[in-house]
Design an enzyme around this catalytic site. Structure first.
Site, short mmCIF file in Angstrom:
data_model
loop_
_atom_site.label_atom_id
_atom_site.label_comp_id
_atom_site.label_asym_id
_atom_site.label_seq_id
_atom_site.Cartn_x
_atom_site.Cartn_y
_atom_site.Cartn_z
N GLU A 1 0.82 -1.22 0.00
CA GLU A 1 0.00 0.00 0.00
C GLU A 1 0.86 1.27 0.00
OE1 GLU A 1 -3.70 -1.65 2.78
OE2 GLU A 1 -2.01 -0.66 3.75
N PRO A 2 1.62 1.51 -1.05
CA PRO A 2 2.40 2.74 -1.07
C PRO A 2 1.52 3.98 -1.27
CG PRO A 2 2.65 1.59 -3.16
CD PRO A 2 1.78 0.73 -2.29
N ARG B 1 2.79 7.79 -0.06
CA ARG B 1 3.80 8.84 -0.24
C ARG B 1 4.73 8.56 -1.42
NH1 ARG B 1 5.57 11.49 4.26
NH2 ARG B 1 4.57 9.78 5.37
N TYR C 1 4.94 17.84 11.87
CA TYR C 1 5.95 16.80 12.11
C TYR C 1 7.37 17.34 12.09
CZ TYR C 1 2.14 13.84 10.16
OH TYR C 1 0.96 13.22 9.86
N CYS D 1 -1.28 32.78 10.77
CA CYS D 1 -1.00 33.37 12.07
C CYS D 1 -0.60 32.33 13.11
CB CYS D 1 -2.20 34.17 12.54
SG CYS D 1 -2.42 35.61 11.51
N GLU D 2 0.54 31.71 12.87
CA GLU D 2 1.16 30.75 13.79
C GLU D 2 2.66 30.89 13.62
OE1 GLU D 2 -0.07 28.14 15.78
OE2 GLU D 2 -2.18 28.59 15.31
C1 LIG Z 1 -0.96 5.81 5.56
C2 LIG Z 1 -1.07 4.37 5.22
C3 LIG Z 1 -0.38 3.86 4.13
C4 LIG Z 1 0.55 4.68 3.28
O1 LIG Z 1 1.63 5.19 3.95
P1 LIG Z 1 2.76 5.96 3.11
O2 LIG Z 1 3.76 6.35 4.12
O3 LIG Z 1 2.10 7.13 2.48
O4 LIG Z 1 3.27 4.99 2.09
C5 LIG Z 1 -0.57 2.53 3.80
N1 LIG Z 1 -1.38 1.74 4.53
C6 LIG Z 1 -2.06 2.20 5.60
C7 LIG Z 1 -2.95 1.30 6.34
C8 LIG Z 1 -1.93 3.53 5.98
O5 LIG Z 1 -2.59 3.97 7.05
#
Ligand SMILES: *Cc1c(COP(=O)(O)O)cnc(C)c1O
Length: 428
Positions: free
Chosen positions: A284-285, A287, A328, A355-356
């Site tokens: 599940e990429p 980012r 972060y 405004c922070e």
């Molecule tokens: C956020 C998330 C991702 C993706 O994370 P990245 O750092 O964007 O690759 C994949 N799986 C789950 C369950 C997430 O919560």
């Protein structure tokens, strides 16, 4: 290695073959710009290893990183699956005509309404997170006399080296079924016995912005060990996302292919050792697919020099369009759009207009001389920028432009003041 960018013959920053300054002029700033070829290339990079090694797989784009109709359309064109975490993302997938069988649904507190929306629209897989949800989904399916494919999200107790706020794989996590207390095994028993649930396998997500394969190897090992211990042969093992990208020259990310090789190797070795059937591997990429493809364009405005301390260079956006530095302490690099490779003559803190005091976009940036009106491009902003955008200080959210092969196209309009006021009511 510096964050890569493209320049034309005149030395100006280009995105997908179009100069950043012309995009800023045409669409105004602040502006989100995506190089669509970069998105496609990353999607293909994650897929190629699976294809070359003849491994059944799903590359499921974690769409919370950047969720818009156009983005989902690109994912569909590339035969990439989609992971959603809300009714809004399901609605976006429907609007994009995304094949709903290729959508999975993550999250630790999906509502009955959202789960109903998922099962009524043929969403492929629900990734169950807790007992409350198992029972909720059971009731919704029983009402409809319908069966649903599910995965169980397990908290494997693997800690990825990352910022605390964005780490979700430890035992002390709001996500998933805990292993040590026996909850995960109990969840498996309950779901396997449920006539409305078809348990495909197990899922884990160990964190974000991860730079080595060890965490994924540990998580994959743990998942195979667990299912073996439980006497369950999964059709699917999902090792989640979190693949790191280069935000600054300090970051040393691995290519997508190396992560995939390591995950395949671990799962192959472990299942072979246990005499299990090789499962379909899901990743599940988020980012890593959209981050490097994104550029935030701003116009430089005011400046404040605090003698002996630092200079603040302010731009027309900030934490409303990219909250990650404030949230972060995330680091980015910025370049001057009309001359990104010019030698630096100053070091500034790039601040936003909100405004922070924490409204910073780049903590320390070396730049050539700048003047008001110059366009500044922050690099690798494609993930969790637009998707976390807000109307803080009642600033409208910027437009999003896709660029590919020298053609630019508006894919999200700039919000107007009217848009922002649309939901406001008078108090009488
Ligand atoms: C956020 C998330 C991702 C993706 O994370 P990245 O750092 O964007 O690759 C994949 N799986 C789950 C369950 C997430 O919560």
């Amino acid at each position: 290695m510096a964050v890569p960018y493209q320049v034309n013959q005149a030395g100006e920053l280009t995105i997908g073959g179009v100069t950043a300054t012309s995009l800023a002029q045409k669409y105004q700033t602040p502006l989100y710009v995506y190089d669509v070829n970069s998105i496609r290339n990353q999607m293909r990079a994650f897929k190629t290893v699976f294809i070359n090694r003849h491994i059944d797989y799903a590359v499921s784009y974690a769409s919370k990183a950047f969720a818009t109709v156009a983005m989902y359309e690109v994912a569909a064109q590339e035969d990439i699956h989609l992971d959603v975490v809300s009714g809004g993302e399901i609605q976006t997938a429907l609007a994009a005509n995304f094949p709903m069988a290729n959508v999975s649904f993550n999250g630790n507190n999906k509502s009955a309404e959202e789960l109903g929306m998922a099962i009524d629209n043929g969403l492929g897989t629900i990734i169950l997170d807790n007992f409350y949800e198992i029972n909720l989904l059971h009731d919704l399916l029983a009402e409809r006399n319908q069966k649903q494919n599910v995965l169980l999200r397990i908290t494997p107790g693997v800690e990825a080296h990352t910022h605390d706020y964005i780490s979700t794989g430890q035992t002390d996590s709001k996500f998933g079924f805990d292993v040590n207390s026996g909850q995960a095994q109990q969840a498996l028993a309950q779901t396997l016995a449920d006539p409305y649930l078809n348990v495909l396998g197990v899922s884990a997500h160990i964190g974000s912005q991860i730079f080595d394969v060890t965490g994924f190897q540990m998580a994959a090992t743990k998942l195979v060990d667990l299912v073996h211990e439980w006497g369950f042969e999964p059709q699917v093992i999902n090792t989640g996302g979190g693949f790191g990208i280069r935000y600054t020259k300090e970051d040393q990310p691995l290519p997508a292919t190396e992560f995939v090789e390591a995950i395949i190797d671990t799962i192959t070795e472990k299942t072979t050792a246990y005499g299990m059937t090789m499962p379909t591997i899901w990743i599940e990429p988020g980012r890593a697919i959209v981050g490097p493809a994104g550029y935030n364009l701003y116009t430089i405005g005011s400046r404040k020099d605090v003698p002996g301390i630092r200079s603040y260079l302010s731009v027309d956006g900030g934490m409303g369009d990219n909250i990650r530095p404030a949230l972060y302490e995330a680091k980015y690099e910025a370049v001057l759009a009309n001359n990104p490779s010019a030698p630096s003559e100053q070091v500034v803190r790039v601040a936003g207009k909100y405004c922070e005091s924490g409204d910073v976009l780049v903590w320390e940036q070396a730049l050539p001389q700048t003047k008001p009106g110059d366009v500044l491009a922050v690099l690798a902003t494609g993930a969790y920028g637009y998707s976390m955008a807000s109307n803080y200080n009642r600033n409208p959210r910027p437009a999003v432009v896709f660029v590919e092969d020298g053609k630019d196209q508006l894919v999200v309009e700039r919000e107007t003041y009217t848009d922002m006021l649309r939901l406001d009511k008078h108090y009488q």
